[in-house]
Design a protein around this motif. Structure first.
Motif, mmCIF file in Angstrom:
data_model
loop_
_atom_site.group_PDB
_atom_site.id
_atom_site.type_symbol
_atom_site.label_atom_id
_atom_site.label_comp_id
_atom_site.label_asym_id
_atom_site.label_seq_id
_atom_site.Cartn_x
_atom_site.Cartn_y
_atom_site.Cartn_z
ATOM 1 N N VAL A 196 31.905 30.811 20.313
ATOM 2 C CA VAL A 196 32.128 32.046 21.074
ATOM 3 C C VAL A 196 32.653 31.647 22.448
ATOM 4 O O VAL A 196 31.981 30.924 23.191
ATOM 5 N N SER A 197 33.845 32.094 22.801
ATOM 6 C CA SER A 197 34.424 31.681 24.083
ATOM 7 C C SER A 197 33.854 32.555 25.201
ATOM 8 O O SER A 197 33.418 33.686 24.956
ATOM 9 N N PRO A 198 33.868 32.036 26.459
ATOM 10 C CA PRO A 198 33.334 32.812 27.589
ATOM 11 C C PRO A 198 33.966 34.197 27.704
ATOM 12 O O PRO A 198 33.301 35.150 28.101
ATOM 13 N N GLU A 199 35.267 34.321 27.339
ATOM 14 C CA GLU A 199 35.943 35.626 27.445
ATOM 15 C C GLU A 199 35.347 36.643 26.475
ATOM 16 O O GLU A 199 35.441 37.848 26.697
ATOM 17 N N GLU A 200 34.744 36.144 25.397
ATOM 18 C CA GLU A 200 34.163 37.065 24.411
ATOM 19 C C GLU A 200 32.745 37.506 24.778
ATOM 20 O O GLU A 200 32.163 38.354 24.115
ATOM 21 N N ILE A 201 32.175 36.885 25.819
ATOM 22 C CA ILE A 201 30.813 37.242 26.243
ATOM 23 C C ILE A 201 30.912 38.328 27.309
ATOM 24 O O ILE A 201 31.661 38.183 28.275
ATOM 25 N N SER A 202 30.154 39.429 27.108
ATOM 26 C CA SER A 202 30.290 40.593 28.002
ATOM 27 C C SER A 202 29.754 40.331 29.410
ATOM 28 O O SER A 202 30.108 41.049 30.340
ATOM 29 N N LEU A 203 28.883 39.333 29.580
ATOM 30 C CA LEU A 203 28.202 39.113 30.859
ATOM 31 C C LEU A 203 29.194 38.881 32.002
ATOM 32 O O LEU A 203 30.188 38.169 31.833
ATOM 33 N N TYR A 205 27.653 38.803 35.515
ATOM 34 C CA TYR A 205 26.867 38.236 36.606
ATOM 35 C C TYR A 205 25.594 37.576 36.070
ATOM 36 O O TYR A 205 24.989 38.085 35.116
ATOM 37 N N ALA A 206 25.227 36.457 36.694
ATOM 38 C CA ALA A 206 23.976 35.788 36.326
ATOM 39 C C ALA A 206 23.112 35.621 37.569
ATOM 40 O O ALA A 206 23.608 35.184 38.621
ATOM 41 N N GLU A 215 25.174 23.127 42.973
ATOM 42 C CA GLU A 215 26.522 23.671 42.790
ATOM 43 C C GLU A 215 27.114 23.261 41.441
ATOM 44 O O GLU A 215 27.866 23.997 40.816
ATOM 45 N N ALA A 216 26.754 22.048 41.001
ATOM 46 C CA ALA A 216 27.278 21.561 39.721
ATOM 47 C C ALA A 216 26.776 22.434 38.570
ATOM 48 O O ALA A 216 27.537 22.770 37.646
ATOM 49 N N ILE A 217 25.510 22.852 38.643
ATOM 50 C CA ILE A 217 24.974 23.727 37.597
ATOM 51 C C ILE A 217 25.649 25.096 37.682
ATOM 52 O O ILE A 217 25.976 25.706 36.672
ATOM 53 N N ARG A 218 25.895 25.556 38.920
ATOM 54 C CA ARG A 218 26.580 26.841 39.087
ATOM 55 C C ARG A 218 27.929 26.806 38.353
ATOM 56 O O ARG A 218 28.259 27.710 37.600
ATOM 57 N N GLU A 222 28.865 29.211 35.262
ATOM 58 C CA GLU A 222 29.964 30.172 35.458
ATOM 59 C C GLU A 222 31.059 29.965 34.414
ATOM 60 O O GLU A 222 31.581 30.923 33.846
ATOM 61 N N ALA A 223 31.375 28.680 34.149
ATOM 62 C CA ALA A 223 32.418 28.402 33.157
ATOM 63 C C ALA A 223 31.917 28.710 31.748
ATOM 64 O O ALA A 223 32.631 29.298 30.933
ATOM 65 N N GLY A 224 30.670 28.348 31.465
ATOM 66 C CA GLY A 224 30.137 28.466 30.102
ATOM 67 C C GLY A 224 29.880 29.897 29.657
ATOM 68 O O GLY A 224 30.028 30.224 28.479
ATOM 69 N N LEU A 225 29.464 30.760 30.608
ATOM 70 C CA LEU A 225 29.155 32.141 30.230
ATOM 71 C C LEU A 225 30.220 33.130 30.727
ATOM 72 O O LEU A 225 30.154 34.319 30.410
ATOM 73 N N GLY A 226 31.153 32.630 31.534
ATOM 74 C CA GLY A 226 32.177 33.532 32.084
ATOM 75 C C GLY A 226 31.583 34.527 33.063
ATOM 76 O O GLY A 226 31.842 35.729 32.999
ATOM 77 N N VAL A 227 30.740 34.037 33.990
ATOM 78 C CA VAL A 227 30.043 34.913 34.939
ATOM 79 C C VAL A 227 30.217 34.390 36.360
ATOM 80 O O VAL A 227 30.715 33.282 36.572
ATOM 81 N N LYS A 228 29.796 35.203 37.334
ATOM 82 C CA LYS A 228 29.553 34.726 38.684
ATOM 83 C C LYS A 228 28.043 34.547 38.768
ATOM 84 O O LYS A 228 27.278 35.457 38.427
ATOM 85 N N ALA A 229 27.605 33.366 39.218
ATOM 86 C CA ALA A 229 26.169 33.072 39.230
ATOM 87 C C ALA A 229 25.658 32.939 40.660
ATOM 88 O O ALA A 229 26.282 32.277 41.488
ATOM 89 N N VAL A 230 24.544 33.611 40.953
ATOM 90 C CA VAL A 230 23.932 33.504 42.279
ATOM 91 C C VAL A 230 22.433 33.234 42.147
ATOM 92 O O VAL A 230 21.820 33.477 41.112
#
Ligand SMILES: [Zn+2]
Length: 445
Positions: A196-203, A205-206, A215-218, A222-230
């Protein structure tokens, strides 16, 4: 913003509010909590002497041990019948740390979580997949009521059962996920495995917290789920999640909701307050809690504060990322080193897995550090060796260069020379529960 009036309150007005609330809370605990009456009397401080936050250094610290010593309800400032909810955090040894909330405390708890979720990108009408644990732990219910207060649809998934989480994310199509950073990585890995590619995941924001992250985990989440993470930060002793929250616009430190929780950063050894920007132990005074207010609670978390204006327009002070806990800090040849710093460097090197161990020994008077770190499957296949012994590494030009690269990056970033041992995938020792024992300090033996 959930509460624009308070979130953008000019700093002088914020200070006035804090001073009024502090005066009230000091009198309140002095009258109601024998522990504080005794502590203030012992320190020779009259409650009336505390007129504002500048006077806080006159007050003694409250430590986790004080909560344990008054287990379970000894620090409550109201009769148990007025406590609407109890949470507890499991200690590694002995009894848990117990905290209580009045109905008003629960409203504040929901308010600061609503502010936090909104700062992370959440909006009324969005769907929140809340994968924090529900139960005695404050994470699940904290985010839950915050999401509801903001006007979201909340799915109380709780932690674990990854299979089901994946199904619900694919079927319910949530906009926001809240969980620990390591669990967000687990979910990202699981999606990748299933193609399942990140573009197919509705999320979109995390909201990640409950453990220190980098920052490395961020980048990887962000790349793996296709989100902005805070980041969301909190601890049950102060209220739970929602003590501070990183804003989406800045992604640069977490705004502490300081109309409720007043922060200080102090020297870990002397307890002296440190100036803005200096790293030290984070200490909180709760300004509005009714059931269990705490004065100058020593969190043990290492960070710094900044009042630099933020692009988001919020006026509340920001804290940097948690560097670690005082318990995690290593002193190697006089340099302070946190395992999270090592992790940050390793994650930027694509030939490595994030599994490592630091083995510290002392040769004479000099500390020696060995960094054992796993290479990726791809690197391992390329070498084709059963064991990555020093002889094999030295004989192989590519591996030798990789080892030198790791050593240089560590030295450049952290300032300590470490002997690097490359390990085959899966060979760095793991302790029970899948967690790695990051540090083996043989100097203490
Ligand atoms: Zn901001």
């Amino acid at each position: 913003m959930f509460n624009p009036e308070l979130e953008t309150l000019p700093q002088n007005q914020l200070r006035k509010l804090q001073n009024e609330r502090l005066q009230r809370i000091v009198r309140y605990v002095y009258e109601r909590v024998p522990f504080y009456r005794e502590a203030l009397d012992r320190a020779g401080v009259r409650p009336e002497e505390i007129k504002g936050v500048e006077d806080l250094p006159k007050l003694p610290f409250t430590r986790k041990q004080d909560l344990r010593d008054h287990y379970p309800f000894g620090l409550f400032a109201v009769p148990r019948e007025q406590v609407a909810r109890i949470h507890a955090s499991s200690g590694t040894t002995g009894k848990p740390t117990v905290v209580g909330y009045t109905r008003r405390d629960l409203e504040v708890f929901a308010e600061v979580n609503a502010r936090s979720i909104a700062a992370a990108g959440g909006r009324p009408g969005m769907l929140l997949h809340n994968a924090y644990g529900y139960g005695l732990f404050t994470g699940g219910l904290g985010l839950h009521y915050g999401g509801e207060k903001l006007g979201m649809t909340v799915v109380p998934v709780s932690g674990g059962m990854t299979e089901r989480q994946i199904t619900l994310i694919l079927d319910f199509k949530p906009d926001v996920i809240s969980c620990t950073p390591s669990y967000a990585q687990t979910l990202a890995d699981e999606f990748r495995k299933r193609g399942v590619s990140p573009e197919e995941i509705s999320l979109k924001y995390a909201i990640l917290g409950a453990e220190p992250w980098t920052e490395a985990i961020r980048e990887s989440v962000e790349a793996g789920l296709g989100v902005k993470a805070v980041n969301i930060y909190g601890l049950s002793e102060i209220i739970g999640p929602g003590v501070s929250q990183e804003c989406l616009e800045g992604q640069a430190g977490s705004h502490i909701w300081e109309d409720h929780f007043y922060p200080e950063v102090v020297d870990p050894d002397t307890g002296e307050p440190l100036p803005e920007g200096k790293e030290g132990v984070l200490v909180f005074t709760t300004l509005t809690k009714e059931a269990m207010p705490l004065l100058r609670y020593w969190t043990g978390d290492i960070t710094y504060l900044t009042r630099e204006p933020c692009v988001c327009g919020r006026t509340h002070v920001r804290m940097g990322p948690i560097r670690g806990r005082t318990d995690d800090m290593l002193i190697i040849r006089g340099v302070n080193v946190y395992p999270t710093q090592v992790e940050e460097v390793l994650r930027l090197i694509e030939e490595l897995e994030p599994h490592y161990q630091l083995v510290i020994t002392r040769e004479g008077t000099l500390d020696e550090v060995e960094l054992k770190v796993e290479v990726t499957e791809a690197v391992f296949r390329r070498v084709g060796a059963e064991v990555l012994s020093d002889e094999v590494v030295e004989a192989d030009h590519y591996l030798n260069q990789l080892r030198a690269k790791v050593q240089h990056k560590i030295k450049d970033t952290i300032g300590v020379t470490m002997r690097v041992t490359l390990m085959a995938p899966g060979t760095v020792p793991r302790s029970e529960g899948g967690k790695l024992r990051r540090v083996v300090d043989r100097r203490k033996l």
